[in-house]
Design a protein around this motif. Sequence first.
Motif, mmCIF file in Angstrom:
data_model
loop_
_atom_site.group_PDB
_atom_site.id
_atom_site.type_symbol
_atom_site.label_atom_id
_atom_site.label_comp_id
_atom_site.label_asym_id
_atom_site.label_seq_id
_atom_site.Cartn_x
_atom_site.Cartn_y
_atom_site.Cartn_z
ATOM 1 N N ARG A 149 -29.698 -1.560 -74.932
ATOM 2 C CA ARG A 149 -30.552 -1.040 -73.847
ATOM 3 C C ARG A 149 -31.236 -2.189 -73.119
ATOM 4 O O ARG A 149 -31.335 -2.185 -71.889
ATOM 5 C CB ARG A 149 -31.623 -0.109 -74.412
ATOM 6 C CG ARG A 149 -31.065 1.210 -74.864
ATOM 7 C CD ARG A 149 -32.153 2.120 -75.397
ATOM 8 N NE ARG A 149 -31.558 3.067 -76.345
ATOM 9 C CZ ARG A 149 -32.211 4.054 -76.924
ATOM 10 N NH1 ARG A 149 -33.484 4.253 -76.671
ATOM 11 N NH2 ARG A 149 -31.585 4.853 -77.759
ATOM 12 N N GLN A 150 -31.688 -3.178 -73.896
ATOM 13 C CA GLN A 150 -32.359 -4.296 -73.233
ATOM 14 C C GLN A 150 -31.347 -5.113 -72.415
ATOM 15 O O GLN A 150 -31.683 -5.633 -71.354
ATOM 16 C CB GLN A 150 -33.117 -5.167 -74.250
ATOM 17 C CG GLN A 150 -34.091 -6.152 -73.635
ATOM 18 C CD GLN A 150 -35.159 -5.494 -72.760
ATOM 19 O OE1 GLN A 150 -34.828 -4.808 -71.781
ATOM 20 N NE2 GLN A 150 -36.429 -5.681 -73.090
ATOM 21 N N ARG A 151 -30.110 -5.181 -72.877
ATOM 22 C CA ARG A 151 -29.072 -5.860 -72.080
ATOM 23 C C ARG A 151 -28.811 -5.119 -70.763
ATOM 24 O O ARG A 151 -28.616 -5.748 -69.723
ATOM 25 C CB ARG A 151 -27.766 -5.965 -72.870
ATOM 26 C CG ARG A 151 -27.791 -7.041 -73.909
ATOM 27 C CD ARG A 151 -26.520 -7.050 -74.744
ATOM 28 N NE ARG A 151 -26.706 -7.924 -75.882
ATOM 29 C CZ ARG A 151 -26.510 -9.247 -75.848
ATOM 30 N NH1 ARG A 151 -26.058 -9.825 -74.762
ATOM 31 N NH2 ARG A 151 -26.754 -9.971 -76.910
ATOM 32 N N VAL A 152 -28.816 -3.780 -70.828
ATOM 33 C CA VAL A 152 -28.675 -3.003 -69.590
ATOM 34 C C VAL A 152 -29.838 -3.338 -68.647
ATOM 35 O O VAL A 152 -29.642 -3.568 -67.447
ATOM 36 C CB VAL A 152 -28.631 -1.480 -69.881
ATOM 37 C CG1 VAL A 152 -28.680 -0.678 -68.580
ATOM 38 C CG2 VAL A 152 -27.385 -1.119 -70.695
ATOM 39 N N ALA A 153 -31.034 -3.408 -69.220
ATOM 40 C CA ALA A 153 -32.215 -3.716 -68.395
ATOM 41 C C ALA A 153 -32.106 -5.127 -67.800
ATOM 42 O O ALA A 153 -32.522 -5.366 -66.665
ATOM 43 C CB ALA A 153 -33.492 -3.572 -69.220
ATOM 44 N N ILE A 154 -31.543 -6.057 -68.568
ATOM 45 C CA ILE A 154 -31.359 -7.421 -68.039
ATOM 46 C C ILE A 154 -30.294 -7.409 -66.936
ATOM 47 O O ILE A 154 -30.454 -8.061 -65.900
ATOM 48 C CB ILE A 154 -31.024 -8.407 -69.183
ATOM 49 C CG1 ILE A 154 -32.243 -8.552 -70.106
ATOM 50 C CG2 ILE A 154 -30.613 -9.772 -68.617
ATOM 51 C CD1 ILE A 154 -31.984 -9.318 -71.402
ATOM 52 N N ALA A 155 -29.232 -6.626 -67.130
ATOM 53 C CA ALA A 155 -28.215 -6.488 -66.071
ATOM 54 C C ALA A 155 -28.845 -5.908 -64.804
ATOM 55 O O ALA A 155 -28.565 -6.361 -63.690
ATOM 56 C CB ALA A 155 -27.063 -5.605 -66.556
ATOM 57 N N ARG A 156 -29.728 -4.925 -64.980
ATOM 58 C CA ARG A 156 -30.417 -4.333 -63.826
ATOM 59 C C ARG A 156 -31.289 -5.382 -63.129
ATOM 60 O O ARG A 156 -31.395 -5.400 -61.898
ATOM 61 C CB ARG A 156 -31.276 -3.150 -64.290
ATOM 62 C CG ARG A 156 -32.062 -2.474 -63.173
ATOM 63 C CD ARG A 156 -32.954 -1.369 -63.692
ATOM 64 N NE ARG A 156 -33.873 -1.871 -64.706
ATOM 65 C CZ ARG A 156 -34.633 -1.108 -65.477
ATOM 66 N NH1 ARG A 156 -34.585 0.201 -65.363
ATOM 67 N NH2 ARG A 156 -35.433 -1.649 -66.363
ATOM 68 N N ALA A 157 -31.905 -6.274 -63.933
ATOM 69 C CA ALA A 157 -32.717 -7.345 -63.332
ATOM 70 C C ALA A 157 -31.848 -8.362 -62.595
ATOM 71 O O ALA A 157 -32.272 -8.935 -61.602
ATOM 72 C CB ALA A 157 -33.542 -8.041 -64.418
ATOM 73 N N LEU A 158 -30.619 -8.564 -63.087
ATOM 74 C CA LEU A 158 -29.742 -9.591 -62.510
ATOM 75 C C LEU A 158 -28.974 -9.125 -61.282
ATOM 76 O O LEU A 158 -28.497 -9.946 -60.499
ATOM 77 C CB LEU A 158 -28.708 -10.046 -63.556
ATOM 78 C CG LEU A 158 -29.234 -10.831 -64.762
ATOM 79 C CD1 LEU A 158 -28.115 -11.020 -65.779
ATOM 80 C CD2 LEU A 158 -29.794 -12.172 -64.313
ATOM 81 N N VAL A 159 -28.859 -7.803 -61.120
ATOM 82 C CA VAL A 159 -27.899 -7.278 -60.135
ATOM 83 C C VAL A 159 -28.231 -7.667 -58.699
ATOM 84 O O VAL A 159 -27.348 -7.795 -57.854
ATOM 85 C CB VAL A 159 -27.732 -5.748 -60.304
ATOM 86 C CG1 VAL A 159 -28.926 -4.987 -59.713
ATOM 87 C CG2 VAL A 159 -26.418 -5.277 -59.710
ATOM 88 N N THR A 160 -29.518 -7.901 -58.431
ATOM 89 C CA THR A 160 -29.923 -8.306 -57.076
ATOM 90 C C THR A 160 -29.840 -9.827 -56.903
ATOM 91 O O THR A 160 -30.221 -10.341 -55.871
ATOM 92 C CB THR A 160 -31.366 -7.851 -56.785
ATOM 93 O OG1 THR A 160 -32.213 -8.346 -57.838
ATOM 94 C CG2 THR A 160 -31.474 -6.327 -56.749
ATOM 95 N N ARG A 161 -29.392 -10.523 -57.941
ATOM 96 C CA ARG A 161 -29.282 -11.986 -57.955
ATOM 97 C C ARG A 161 -30.605 -12.681 -57.651
ATOM 98 O O ARG A 161 -30.692 -13.536 -56.759
ATOM 99 C CB ARG A 161 -28.211 -12.457 -56.964
ATOM 100 C CG ARG A 161 -26.863 -11.831 -57.216
ATOM 101 C CD ARG A 161 -25.880 -12.251 -56.138
ATOM 102 N NE ARG A 161 -24.587 -11.607 -56.308
ATOM 103 C CZ ARG A 161 -23.678 -11.978 -57.198
ATOM 104 N NH1 ARG A 161 -23.902 -12.984 -57.984
ATOM 105 N NH2 ARG A 161 -22.541 -11.326 -57.301
ATOM 106 N N PRO A 162 -31.654 -12.346 -58.414
ATOM 107 C CA PRO A 162 -32.953 -12.991 -58.193
ATOM 108 C C PRO A 162 -32.973 -14.380 -58.803
ATOM 109 O O PRO A 162 -32.237 -14.657 -59.755
ATOM 110 C CB PRO A 162 -33.921 -12.075 -58.948
ATOM 111 C CG PRO A 162 -33.114 -11.573 -60.096
ATOM 112 C CD PRO A 162 -31.700 -11.423 -59.572
#
Length: 233
Positions: A149-162
């Motif tokens: 779940r935390q990996r999904v959350a990290i993917a969600r954080a990464l998806v906008t390429r911040p």
Amino acid sequence: LPVISLQHISKYYQMAGEHFYALKDVSLTINKNEYVAIIGPSGSGKSTLMNIIGCLDTPNEGQYQLANQNVANLSEAELATMRNQQVGFIFQSFNLLPRATALANVMQPLVYRLISNSDRQNMAKEALRRVGLADKAQHLPNQLSGGQRQRVAIARALVTRPGILLGDEPTGNLDSKTTREIMALFDELHQEGHTVILVTHEQEIADHCHRVIRLVDGQLAQDSLTTAGEKQH
Ligand code: ADP
Ligand code: ADP
């Protein structure tokens, strides 16, 4: 190169007619690609500082430049855009939408982007691949382990390429083995050039970062390189 520059930042709440300071006169600069831990006792202002850095909240006093822009001068809409483009948030309790698949959760920050749904899907799939969950795209959060779940959350954080990743106790709900795996992922993201800032109350995680900022009663009590950080610099 500073990406985050806070000058004399204060944040207070009105309580019984008095100002109660959650942050008081905090000045600090964080350069691109730093790896920073923010520590301090409960109530010392860590979340408030993260919320200000991430443009979720604004200070009552002081100046804040994020990516060379003066945050105080931005409208609500500009602030939202800034947040969406510059910063990825990761939380202790993951904050995933329970009825949405991993893929849909990761696509979520892209809803306001003027791009096609298939582009959004492709970006989300790429982010899931990056965190090692390409095969879990159609799973619901409750079908995944805490670490997944935390990996999904990290993917969600990464998806906008911040450029900046902000984690508020990102391993607080994970066992020690999963904590090490998630920290290894943050290490990789740091090595790839992200600026990583993590709130933690675990000394081991603070030591693992390269710089430690400690808050006490809303004020900066320590700002120093760790042994790991000294080796780097
Ligand atoms: P930490 O993350 O270090 O636990 P916080 O930043 O959450 O600390 O809070 C700092 C202080 O500000 C605490 O005393 C907290 O109770 C207070 N505080 C935070 N948010 C609010 C709020 N919305 N209203 C009033 N007080 C708040
Ligand atoms: P965290 O677990 O991140 O420290 P808290 O449980 O302290 O968060 O706070 C949860 C929410 O309540 C936050 O939005 C915070 O701003 C708010 N809050 C915290 N302390 C107070 C307070 N004393 N009065 C009002 N709101 C508060």
